[in-house]
Design a protein around this motif. Structure first.
Motif, short mmCIF file in Angstrom:
data_model
loop_
_atom_site.label_atom_id
_atom_site.label_comp_id
_atom_site.label_asym_id
_atom_site.label_seq_id
_atom_site.Cartn_x
_atom_site.Cartn_y
_atom_site.Cartn_z
N VAL A 30 0.84 -1.20 0.00
CA VAL A 30 0.00 0.00 0.00
C VAL A 30 0.87 1.25 0.00
N ASP A 31 1.64 1.44 1.07
CA ASP A 31 2.51 2.61 1.17
C ASP A 31 3.35 2.49 2.42
N PHE A 32 4.40 3.29 2.50
CA PHE A 32 5.19 3.37 3.72
C PHE A 32 4.40 4.17 4.75
N ASN A 33 4.44 3.73 6.01
CA ASN A 33 3.61 4.40 7.01
C ASN A 33 4.30 5.58 7.67
N ASP A 34 5.60 5.73 7.45
CA ASP A 34 6.34 6.84 8.04
C ASP A 34 6.40 7.99 7.03
N ILE A 40 11.17 11.18 1.50
CA ILE A 40 12.53 11.04 0.97
C ILE A 40 12.59 10.03 -0.18
N LEU A 41 11.50 9.31 -0.43
CA LEU A 41 11.48 8.37 -1.55
C LEU A 41 10.79 8.96 -2.77
N ARG A 42 10.81 10.29 -2.87
CA ARG A 42 10.25 10.98 -4.03
C ARG A 42 11.40 11.58 -4.84
N LEU A 43 11.50 11.21 -6.12
CA LEU A 43 12.62 11.64 -6.95
C LEU A 43 12.74 13.15 -7.06
N GLU A 44 11.61 13.85 -7.05
CA GLU A 44 11.66 15.31 -7.23
C GLU A 44 12.39 16.01 -6.09
N VAL A 76 16.63 3.43 8.09
CA VAL A 76 17.12 2.40 9.01
C VAL A 76 16.31 1.11 8.87
N LYS A 77 15.00 1.26 8.74
CA LYS A 77 14.14 0.08 8.55
C LYS A 77 12.90 0.51 7.79
N HIS A 78 12.28 -0.46 7.13
CA HIS A 78 11.07 -0.19 6.37
C HIS A 78 9.84 -0.45 7.24
N GLN A 79 8.94 0.51 7.27
CA GLN A 79 7.66 0.35 7.95
C GLN A 79 6.58 0.65 6.91
N PHE A 80 5.63 -0.28 6.75
CA PHE A 80 4.73 -0.13 5.62
C PHE A 80 3.39 -0.82 5.87
N PHE A 81 2.42 -0.46 5.04
CA PHE A 81 1.10 -1.07 5.08
C PHE A 81 0.96 -2.03 3.90
N VAL A 82 0.27 -3.17 4.13
CA VAL A 82 -0.09 -4.08 3.05
C VAL A 82 -1.59 -4.33 3.11
N SER A 83 -2.12 -4.82 2.02
CA SER A 83 -3.56 -5.09 1.95
C SER A 83 -3.81 -6.26 1.02
N ASN A 84 -4.96 -6.92 1.23
CA ASN A 84 -5.33 -7.96 0.27
C ASN A 84 -6.12 -7.38 -0.89
N GLN A 85 -6.32 -6.07 -0.88
CA GLN A 85 -6.97 -5.38 -1.99
C GLN A 85 -5.92 -4.66 -2.83
N LYS A 86 -6.13 -4.63 -4.14
CA LYS A 86 -5.17 -3.96 -5.02
C LYS A 86 -5.24 -2.45 -4.89
N GLY A 195 1.28 12.82 6.30
CA GLY A 195 0.53 12.10 7.32
C GLY A 195 -0.26 13.00 8.25
N VAL A 196 -0.38 14.28 7.89
CA VAL A 196 -1.12 15.22 8.73
C VAL A 196 -2.60 15.23 8.36
N LEU A 197 -2.89 15.13 7.07
CA LEU A 197 -4.27 15.10 6.59
C LEU A 197 -4.65 13.67 6.23
N LEU A 198 -5.75 13.18 6.78
CA LEU A 198 -6.25 11.84 6.49
C LEU A 198 -7.66 11.94 5.90
N LEU A 199 -8.13 10.84 5.34
CA LEU A 199 -9.46 10.79 4.75
C LEU A 199 -10.24 9.63 5.33
N ARG A 200 -11.52 9.84 5.59
CA ARG A 200 -12.41 8.75 6.00
C ARG A 200 -13.73 8.90 5.26
N ASN A 201 -14.40 7.79 5.02
CA ASN A 201 -15.70 7.83 4.36
C ASN A 201 -16.72 8.50 5.27
N LYS A 202 -17.66 9.21 4.69
CA LYS A 202 -18.65 9.95 5.49
C LYS A 202 -19.51 9.03 6.34
#
Length: 212
Positions: A30-34, A40-44, A76-86, A195-202
């Motif tokens: 899904v994405d890195f959680n940190d 820092i993993l953005r080329l720009e 130092v280490k990878h912290q990330f989210f995974v999902s069974n959904q694409k 990670g400051v702004l998050l989204l949730r379904n209404k």
């Protein structure tokens, strides 16, 4: 410290190996959680030559992040989210999503207050404090819609659809959803990546720990 650096069963993973590890488990990365790692993993952030950046951005995301990992050399280490959904990441294009702030509730009020006092502003700069990012100065572009976007995000209960409708009523102007979504992305993407702004379904109520 021992578990982090000297563990006998420690296994180091490069980013390509990390993606392979997740895929072999039948899951989707899904994405890195940190926020620090995400930024820092953005080329720009490293490649300033427009032609070179455009060429490198043609590579898939794994190659791009692998290059950044080598350039940065500070993960130092990878912290990330995974999902069974694409596809499991909440989208700005889903107008049923409600934007809300995490650990930075005063940000939206401060920005709205600034825009109320400075009607001709074309951007807004403000300091952002985050546990892993430290003190960061964020610059957001400002359009005629931005003030109303932050105005109706203050109580953190309105979906993008409701925010758009309320803003157009205040502005006495009809604007296509596509244009408003692009403005939302341009304005809020940096806060989302940090990670400051998050989204949730209404249909999902405010989270108790975040509503205090």
């Amino acid at each position: 410290m021992y578990d982090l650096f000297l563990h006998k069963q420690d296994r180091a993973y490069t980013i390509p190996q990390l993606y392979d590890f997740v895929a072999e488990a039948g899951l989707n990365f899904v994405d890195f959680n940190d926020p620090y790692n995400r930024l820092i993993l953005r080329l720009e952030n490293y490649i300033k030559d427009p032609a070179l950046l455009e060429e490198l951005k043609k590579r898939d995301i794994i190659d791009q992040q692998a290059m950044c990992e080598i350039i940065a050399g500070s993960i130092v280490k990878h912290q990330f989210f995974v999902s069974n959904q694409k596809s499991s990441i909440a989208s700005f294009e889903d107008l049923d999503n409600v934007p809300y702030f995490y650990n930075a509730k005063s940000v939206v009020k401060d920005i709205y207050g600034y825009l109320e006092r400075n009607h001709s502003a074309i951007s807004v700069n403000f300091p952002l404090q985050y546990q892993t990012l430290g003190d960061v100065t964020v610059t957001l572009p400002v359009t005629s819609f931005t003030k109303y976007l932050f105005k109706y995000m203050i109580d953190e209960t309105m979906s993008f659809r409701e925010i758009f409708d309320a803003a157009m009523t205040d502005m006495d102007k009809k604007i296509e959803d596509k244009l408003l979504i692009e403005q939302v992305k341009n304005t809020l993407a940096i806060l989302h990546n940090a990670g400051v702004l998050l989204l949730r379904n209404k249909n999902v109520g405010p989270f108790p720990m975040l509503s205090n």
